[in-house]
Design a protein around this motif. Sequence first.
Motif, PDB file in Angstrom:
ATOM      1  N   ARG A 160     -10.434  -0.927 -14.081  1.00  9.51           N
ATOM      2  CA  ARG A 160     -10.288  -0.923 -12.639  1.00  9.51           C
ATOM      3  C   ARG A 160     -10.573   0.496 -12.208  1.00  9.51           C
ATOM      4  O   ARG A 160     -10.241   1.447 -12.917  1.00  9.51           O
ATOM      5  CB  ARG A 160      -8.835  -1.252 -12.260  1.00  9.51           C
ATOM      6  N   LEU A 161     -11.212   0.652 -11.034  1.00 13.02           N
ATOM      7  CA  LEU A 161     -11.520   2.016 -10.568  1.00 13.02           C
ATOM      8  C   LEU A 161     -10.212   2.642 -10.074  1.00 13.02           C
ATOM      9  O   LEU A 161      -9.850   2.510  -8.911  1.00 13.02           O
ATOM     10  CB  LEU A 161     -12.570   1.965  -9.463  1.00 13.02           C
ATOM     11  N   ASP A 162      -9.519   3.309 -10.996  1.00 17.40           N
ATOM     12  CA  ASP A 162      -8.204   3.873 -10.681  1.00 17.40           C
ATOM     13  C   ASP A 162      -8.137   5.277 -11.263  1.00 17.40           C
ATOM     14  O   ASP A 162      -8.619   5.522 -12.374  1.00 17.40           O
ATOM     15  CB  ASP A 162      -7.116   2.999 -11.319  1.00 17.40           C
ATOM     16  N   TYR A 163      -7.475   6.191 -10.518  1.00 18.12           N
ATOM     17  CA  TYR A 163      -7.441   7.585 -10.980  1.00 18.12           C
ATOM     18  C   TYR A 163      -6.644   7.740 -12.271  1.00 18.12           C
ATOM     19  O   TYR A 163      -6.740   8.762 -12.928  1.00 18.12           O
ATOM     20  CB  TYR A 163      -6.913   8.520  -9.886  1.00 18.12           C
TER      21      TYR A 163
ATOM     22  N   ALA B 241      -8.180   0.581   0.223  1.00 23.32           N
ATOM     23  CA  ALA B 241      -7.605   1.112   1.466  1.00 23.32           C
ATOM     24  C   ALA B 241      -6.785   2.381   1.233  1.00 23.32           C
ATOM     25  O   ALA B 241      -6.402   3.060   2.180  1.00 23.32           O
ATOM     26  CB  ALA B 241      -6.727   0.046   2.121  1.00 23.32           C
ATOM     27  N   VAL B 242      -6.465   2.705  -0.016  1.00 23.19           N
ATOM     28  CA  VAL B 242      -5.660   3.912  -0.288  1.00 23.19           C
ATOM     29  C   VAL B 242      -6.630   5.088  -0.471  1.00 23.19           C
ATOM     30  O   VAL B 242      -7.606   5.002  -1.222  1.00 23.19           O
ATOM     31  CB  VAL B 242      -4.781   3.693  -1.553  1.00 23.19           C
ATOM     32  N   ASN B 243      -6.341   6.198   0.248  1.00 22.51           N
ATOM     33  CA  ASN B 243      -7.289   7.325   0.285  1.00 22.51           C
ATOM     34  C   ASN B 243      -7.711   7.848  -1.076  1.00 22.51           C
ATOM     35  O   ASN B 243      -8.884   8.144  -1.306  1.00 22.51           O
ATOM     36  CB  ASN B 243      -6.673   8.503   1.061  1.00 22.51           C
ATOM     37  N   ALA B 244      -6.743   7.971  -1.994  1.00 24.18           N
ATOM     38  CA  ALA B 244      -7.060   8.561  -3.300  1.00 24.18           C
ATOM     39  C   ALA B 244      -8.170   7.780  -4.000  1.00 24.18           C
ATOM     40  O   ALA B 244      -8.933   8.333  -4.797  1.00 24.18           O
ATOM     41  CB  ALA B 244      -5.811   8.602  -4.172  1.00 24.18           C
ATOM     42  N   TYR B 245      -8.275   6.490  -3.703  1.00 24.21           N
ATOM     43  CA  TYR B 245      -9.271   5.651  -4.372  1.00 24.21           C
ATOM     44  C   TYR B 245     -10.655   5.877  -3.772  1.00 24.21           C
ATOM     45  O   TYR B 245     -11.655   5.785  -4.467  1.00 24.21           O
ATOM     46  CB  TYR B 245      -8.856   4.178  -4.297  1.00 24.21           C
ATOM     47  N   VAL B 246     -10.683   6.175  -2.477  1.00 23.02           N
ATOM     48  CA  VAL B 246     -11.955   6.461  -1.809  1.00 23.02           C
ATOM     49  C   VAL B 246     -12.506   7.778  -2.376  1.00 23.02           C
ATOM     50  O   VAL B 246     -13.700   7.888  -2.715  1.00 23.02           O
ATOM     51  CB  VAL B 246     -11.743   6.564  -0.277  1.00 23.02           C
TER      52      VAL B 246
ATOM     53  N   GLU C 223       0.837  -1.213   0.000  1.00 23.70           N
ATOM     54  CA  GLU C 223       0.000   0.000   0.000  1.00 23.70           C
ATOM     55  C   GLU C 223       0.865   1.254   0.000  1.00 23.70           C
ATOM     56  O   GLU C 223       0.513   2.259  -0.589  1.00 23.70           O
ATOM     57  CB  GLU C 223      -0.900   0.024   1.247  1.00 23.70           C
ATOM     58  N   GLY C 224       2.001   1.161   0.691  1.00 18.76           N
ATOM     59  CA  GLY C 224       2.856   2.331   0.879  1.00 18.76           C
ATOM     60  C   GLY C 224       3.696   2.647  -0.350  1.00 18.76           C
ATOM     61  O   GLY C 224       3.280   3.376  -1.238  1.00 18.76           O
TER      62      GLY C 224
ATOM     63  N   LEU D 247       2.152  13.495  -9.062  1.00 15.11           N
ATOM     64  CA  LEU D 247       2.933  13.867  -7.875  1.00 15.11           C
ATOM     65  C   LEU D 247       2.017  14.333  -6.752  1.00 15.11           C
ATOM     66  O   LEU D 247       2.319  14.172  -5.574  1.00 15.11           O
ATOM     67  CB  LEU D 247       3.912  14.988  -8.228  1.00 15.11           C
ATOM     68  N   ASP D 248       0.875  14.919  -7.126  1.00 13.21           N
ATOM     69  CA  ASP D 248      -0.054  15.429  -6.103  1.00 13.21           C
ATOM     70  C   ASP D 248      -0.611  14.306  -5.230  1.00 13.21           C
ATOM     71  O   ASP D 248      -1.035  14.564  -4.104  1.00 13.21           O
ATOM     72  CB  ASP D 248      -1.211  16.196  -6.785  1.00 13.21           C
ATOM     73  N   LEU D 249      -0.606  13.084  -5.712  1.00 15.46           N
ATOM     74  CA  LEU D 249      -1.187  11.976  -4.941  1.00 15.46           C
ATOM     75  C   LEU D 249      -0.129  11.120  -4.231  1.00 15.46           C
ATOM     76  O   LEU D 249      -0.464  10.142  -3.568  1.00 15.46           O
ATOM     77  CB  LEU D 249      -2.033  11.086  -5.856  1.00 15.46           C
ATOM     78  N   ALA D 250       1.144  11.489  -4.392  1.00 19.46           N
ATOM     79  CA  ALA D 250       2.203  10.656  -3.797  1.00 19.46           C
ATOM     80  C   ALA D 250       2.391  10.980  -2.318  1.00 19.46           C
ATOM     81  O   ALA D 250       2.225  12.119  -1.895  1.00 19.46           O
ATOM     82  CB  ALA D 250       3.507  10.886  -4.547  1.00 19.46           C
TER      83      ALA D 250
END
Length: 465
Positions: free
Chosen positions: A267-270, A307-312, A81-82, A96-99
Amino acid sequence: MGRLVVVSNRLADPRKPAAGGLAVALGESLQKSGGLWFGWSGNISEDGASGNDSNLHMRNSGKVTLATVDLNRSAYESYYEGYSNSVLWPVFHYRLDLANFNTSHLAGYRRVNQLFARKLKPLLRDDDTIWVHDYHLIPLAAELRALGCRQRIGFFLHIPLPPALILAAIPQHEWLMRSLFAYDLVGLQSEADVAHCMHYMTTEAQATLQDDQRLSAFGATVQVKAFPIGIDVQEFQRLGRSQDAVDTFESVRNEYSRRQLLLGIDRLDYSKGIPQRVRAFRELLERYPDNVHSATLLMIASPSRDAVNAYVDLRQELEGLCGAINGDFGDLDWIPVRYIHRTVARKRVPGLCRASRVGLVTPLRDGMNLVAKEYVVAQDPEDPGVLVLSRFAGAAEQLRDALLVNPYDAQGMAESIQTALHMPLAERQRRHSALLENIQRYDIHWWREAFLATLQSSATKASAA
Ligand code: ADQ
């Protein structure tokens, strides 16, 4: 060639068709050479990530040995996850904004790569060829070399490789990129990725270019080359002829007989540009009202990395956008957007693609994007649908006969969708046959054979030593 050893974060049983094209294609080579597939079991256990003998599970599937290790909770969080999914995935997709550059993530990533190397080494034979997959395992060859492994080792990166100045935002970028020199061959998805890699290595790592594919630095030489991944065309066509696929096609066609169906499967991915696609669809309804009560967007997005915030956040944004369009434009007998947050059975994918007039594949960045290729293969050549493809997908380098779009430009994308919906049959057929020819020529078997043949002919670290 001796035995093939594949290493990837997760394994799939190559004998199960549900495992998907990549697993089946790798499985073919593994079966031929009686190979080994090594990776994480997918299990999180208290004892996981330990070097104990008990943390190695072996089983056979035909002639292939599947060897896995467990991870413990903290290794999973920092390595998977990390560092993998909150540093490498966003940065390599230019986000970079999501790292989240938390230093403890790096330590976990290194520890798991070291664990993989320690567990794998005793299973290796001298004449093995090792093929490592993807961003989770970039430093694995360096860890194996540190333990004395001299085998040929190749690496394939399934995601994009960004420009040098984006990579340089990773605090440990020198260490990460230097570790690529432990491989004999680094395979990337596109020529653009190769150009980025060459530029990074020559400017940031002071590497010298031996020829257009070979770089030298840190006393080592590595070959870098594009191997655009393909799909198993015959298997997908077979799947398309199955009763399940035909039933899916007929039921979707019947249900939408009065509509023009637009399809997105991801896949639900940004990285996949899903909200941008919905905004373009809204633009289509506003600018071209002939589509109201007719065009229907079916979006099937499989749950991913919840579990990763950006996906929520992404999920919430998407639900808001879809709800607003349905509220503003929908009617008693027409729902403009159908959004399904689920993985559909693989056997239903060809039927869904074939029943759709337009395939919308609009990533903001994508290593390749196999859905674009599947959409084309699933079409009826006599009456094919139109592929609308982001110019930022790796696939756009090959699929020049798709309607290429910029997903950041909602208006431009709406215009292209309108063009797709009104494209004359002869043009649809011409584009489809050109796309299909390319996809058939560069299928998954071509990819695997091209990579392994290049790896076999590359100068090994052992012979250089
Ligand atoms: P992904 O980003 O996962 O992988 P992509 O190329 O988009 O891969 O393919 C996804 C696969 O999953 C396709 O076979 C598709 O049919 C299937 N799929 C997606 N959503 C689905 C759903 N909702 N229901 C059912 N099936 C679904 C990474 C990289 C890509 C690269 C691949 C292969 O990010 O750029 O193309 O690896 O290298």
